[in-house]
Motif scaffolding. Structure first.
Motif, PDB file in Angstrom:
ATOM      1  N   GLU A  33      16.399  12.361 -10.890  1.00  0.00           N
ATOM      2  CA  GLU A  33      16.738  11.176 -10.097  1.00  0.00           C
ATOM      3  C   GLU A  33      15.549  10.682  -9.282  1.00  0.00           C
ATOM      4  N   THR A  34      14.652  11.585  -8.929  1.00  0.00           N
ATOM      5  CA  THR A  34      13.486  11.216  -8.119  1.00  0.00           C
ATOM      6  C   THR A  34      12.356  10.610  -8.945  1.00  0.00           C
ATOM      7  N   ASP A  35      12.466  10.637 -10.285  1.00  0.00           N
ATOM      8  CA  ASP A  35      11.442  10.066 -11.165  1.00  0.00           C
ATOM      9  C   ASP A  35      11.719   8.578 -11.351  1.00  0.00           C
ATOM     10  N   GLY A  36      10.821   7.735 -10.862  1.00  0.00           N
ATOM     11  CA  GLY A  36      10.967   6.296 -11.007  1.00  0.00           C
ATOM     12  C   GLY A  36      10.691   5.839 -12.426  1.00  0.00           C
ATOM     13  N   ASP A  37      11.122   4.630 -12.746  1.00  0.00           N
ATOM     14  CA  ASP A  37      10.902   4.067 -14.081  1.00  0.00           C
ATOM     15  C   ASP A  37       9.425   4.025 -14.434  1.00  0.00           C
ATOM     16  N   ARG A  38       8.628   3.520 -13.511  1.00  0.00           N
ATOM     17  CA  ARG A  38       7.188   3.367 -13.746  1.00  0.00           C
ATOM     18  C   ARG A  38       6.523   4.715 -13.987  1.00  0.00           C
ATOM     19  N   GLU A  39       6.854   5.697 -13.167  1.00  0.00           N
ATOM     20  CA  GLU A  39       6.265   7.032 -13.291  1.00  0.00           C
ATOM     21  C   GLU A  39       6.649   7.671 -14.625  1.00  0.00           C
ATOM     22  N   LYS A  88       0.832  -1.196   0.000  1.00  0.00           N
ATOM     23  CA  LYS A  88       0.000   0.000   0.000  1.00  0.00           C
ATOM     24  C   LYS A  88       0.871   1.252   0.000  1.00  0.00           C
ATOM     25  N   ASP A  89       1.917   1.242   0.818  1.00  0.00           N
ATOM     26  CA  ASP A  89       2.818   2.393   0.888  1.00  0.00           C
ATOM     27  C   ASP A  89       3.534   2.607  -0.449  1.00  0.00           C
ATOM     28  N   GLU A  90       3.981   1.516  -1.081  1.00  0.00           N
ATOM     29  CA  GLU A  90       4.626   1.625  -2.384  1.00  0.00           C
ATOM     30  C   GLU A  90       3.661   2.176  -3.423  1.00  0.00           C
ATOM     31  N   PHE A  91       2.406   1.704  -3.407  1.00  0.00           N
ATOM     32  CA  PHE A  91       1.400   2.175  -4.340  1.00  0.00           C
ATOM     33  C   PHE A  91       1.133   3.664  -4.134  1.00  0.00           C
ATOM     34  N   ARG A  92       0.990   4.068  -2.878  1.00  0.00           N
ATOM     35  CA  ARG A  92       0.740   5.471  -2.557  1.00  0.00           C
ATOM     36  C   ARG A  92       1.903   6.337  -3.029  1.00  0.00           C
ATOM     37  N   GLU A  93       3.138   5.843  -2.836  1.00  0.00           N
ATOM     38  CA  GLU A  93       4.327   6.560  -3.258  1.00  0.00           C
ATOM     39  C   GLU A  93       4.362   6.705  -4.770  1.00  0.00           C
ATOM     40  N   ALA A  94       4.012   5.634  -5.492  1.00  0.00           N
ATOM     41  CA  ALA A  94       4.014   5.661  -6.947  1.00  0.00           C
ATOM     42  C   ALA A  94       2.970   6.632  -7.474  1.00  0.00           C
ATOM     43  N   ILE A  95       1.810   6.640  -6.868  1.00  0.00           N
ATOM     44  CA  ILE A  95       0.760   7.565  -7.294  1.00  0.00           C
ATOM     45  C   ILE A  95       1.227   9.001  -7.112  1.00  0.00           C
ATOM     46  N   LYS A 114       1.830  11.807 -10.017  1.00  0.00           N
ATOM     47  CA  LYS A 114       1.188  13.112  -9.930  1.00  0.00           C
ATOM     48  C   LYS A 114       2.228  14.224  -9.920  1.00  0.00           C
ATOM     49  N   ARG A 115       3.298  14.022  -9.156  1.00  0.00           N
ATOM     50  CA  ARG A 115       4.355  15.031  -9.069  1.00  0.00           C
ATOM     51  C   ARG A 115       4.994  15.243 -10.442  1.00  0.00           C
ATOM     52  N   LEU A 116       5.314  14.165 -11.143  1.00  0.00           N
ATOM     53  CA  LEU A 116       5.921  14.273 -12.465  1.00  0.00           C
ATOM     54  C   LEU A 116       4.938  14.895 -13.459  1.00  0.00           C
ATOM     55  N   SER A 117       3.679  14.500 -13.395  1.00  0.00           N
ATOM     56  CA  SER A 117       2.659  15.064 -14.289  1.00  0.00           C
ATOM     57  C   SER A 117       2.530  16.575 -14.104  1.00  0.00           C
ATOM     58  N   LEU A 118       2.531  17.010 -12.857  1.00  0.00           N
ATOM     59  CA  LEU A 118       2.444  18.438 -12.582  1.00  0.00           C
ATOM     60  C   LEU A 118       3.661  19.182 -13.108  1.00  0.00           C
ATOM     61  N   ARG A 119       4.830  18.595 -12.930  1.00  0.00           N
ATOM     62  CA  ARG A 119       6.064  19.237 -13.405  1.00  0.00           C
ATOM     63  C   ARG A 119       6.038  19.370 -14.928  1.00  0.00           C
ATOM     64  N   VAL A 120       5.656  18.298 -15.626  1.00  0.00           N
ATOM     65  CA  VAL A 120       5.590  18.325 -17.082  1.00  0.00           C
ATOM     66  C   VAL A 120       4.526  19.316 -17.549  1.00  0.00           C
ATOM     67  N   SER A 121       3.390  19.328 -16.883  1.00  0.00           N
ATOM     68  CA  SER A 121       2.315  20.259 -17.237  1.00  0.00           C
ATOM     69  C   SER A 121       2.770  21.709 -17.086  1.00  0.00           C
ATOM     70  N   GLU A 122       3.465  21.997 -15.998  1.00  0.00           N
ATOM     71  CA  GLU A 122       3.968  23.356 -15.793  1.00  0.00           C
ATOM     72  C   GLU A 122       4.972  23.742 -16.874  1.00  0.00           C
ATOM     73  N   MET A 123       5.808  22.790 -17.278  1.00  0.00           N
ATOM     74  CA  MET A 123       6.790  23.069 -18.321  1.00  0.00           C
ATOM     75  C   MET A 123       6.101  23.342 -19.658  1.00  0.00           C
ATOM     76  N   ILE A 124       5.087  22.553 -19.983  1.00  0.00           N
ATOM     77  CA  ILE A 124       4.365  22.740 -21.240  1.00  0.00           C
ATOM     78  C   ILE A 124       3.595  24.058 -21.228  1.00  0.00           C
ATOM     79  N   ASN A 125       3.005  24.414 -20.101  1.00  0.00           N
ATOM     80  CA  ASN A 125       2.198  25.630 -20.008  1.00  0.00           C
ATOM     81  C   ASN A 125       3.007  26.888 -19.758  1.00  0.00           C
ATOM     82  N   ASN A 126       4.306  26.776 -19.632  1.00  0.00           N
ATOM     83  CA  ASN A 126       5.163  27.933 -19.446  1.00  0.00           C
ATOM     84  C   ASN A 126       5.012  28.865 -20.651  1.00  0.00           C
ATOM     85  N   PRO A 127       4.914  30.179 -20.442  1.00  0.00           N
ATOM     86  CA  PRO A 127       4.717  31.104 -21.567  1.00  0.00           C
ATOM     87  C   PRO A 127       5.790  30.989 -22.663  1.00  0.00           C
TER      88      PRO A 127
END
Length: 104
Positions: free
Chosen positions: A46-52, A8-15, A19-32
């Protein structure tokens, strides 16, 4: 700690990682600046896992309006075409007047 709790902890961490990576990519794409250029290069941290990383790139790859280029340095360049809003930027009216005036 039980094996079930660890999973459960691993699943929560992966989620949260996705989400963290998605937000970062979204912010980069939406940058003016990215919006003006219509491209952005994303680098895996380094903090981005393979699965994410694979999951977020998979979502981007499935999006018709976005194109991916895998760079030699491990980064991924995301490109898109300028999208025109219906009726906007083409001089078309946003609404059409009625042919007959209202009776009041």
């Amino acid at each position: 700690m039980s094996i079930q709790q660890m999973k459960k902890d691993e699943f929560r961490e992966a989620i949260s990682g996705v989400k963290r990576l998605s937000l970062r990519v979204s912010e980069m794409i939406n940058n003016p600046i990215s919006q003006l250029r219509r491209w952005v290069t994303i680098h895996r941290l380094e903090t981005d896992g393979d699965r994410e990383w694979e999951e977020v790139l998979g979502v981007i790859a499935e999006t018709d309006e976005l194109g991916l280029t895998f760079n030699d340095d491990g980064g991924v360049t995301v490109r898109w075409e300028k999208q025109e809003a219906d009726g906007l930027d083409r001089g078309e009216p946003e609404f059409y007047p009625e042919e007959e005036p209202a009776p009041f």
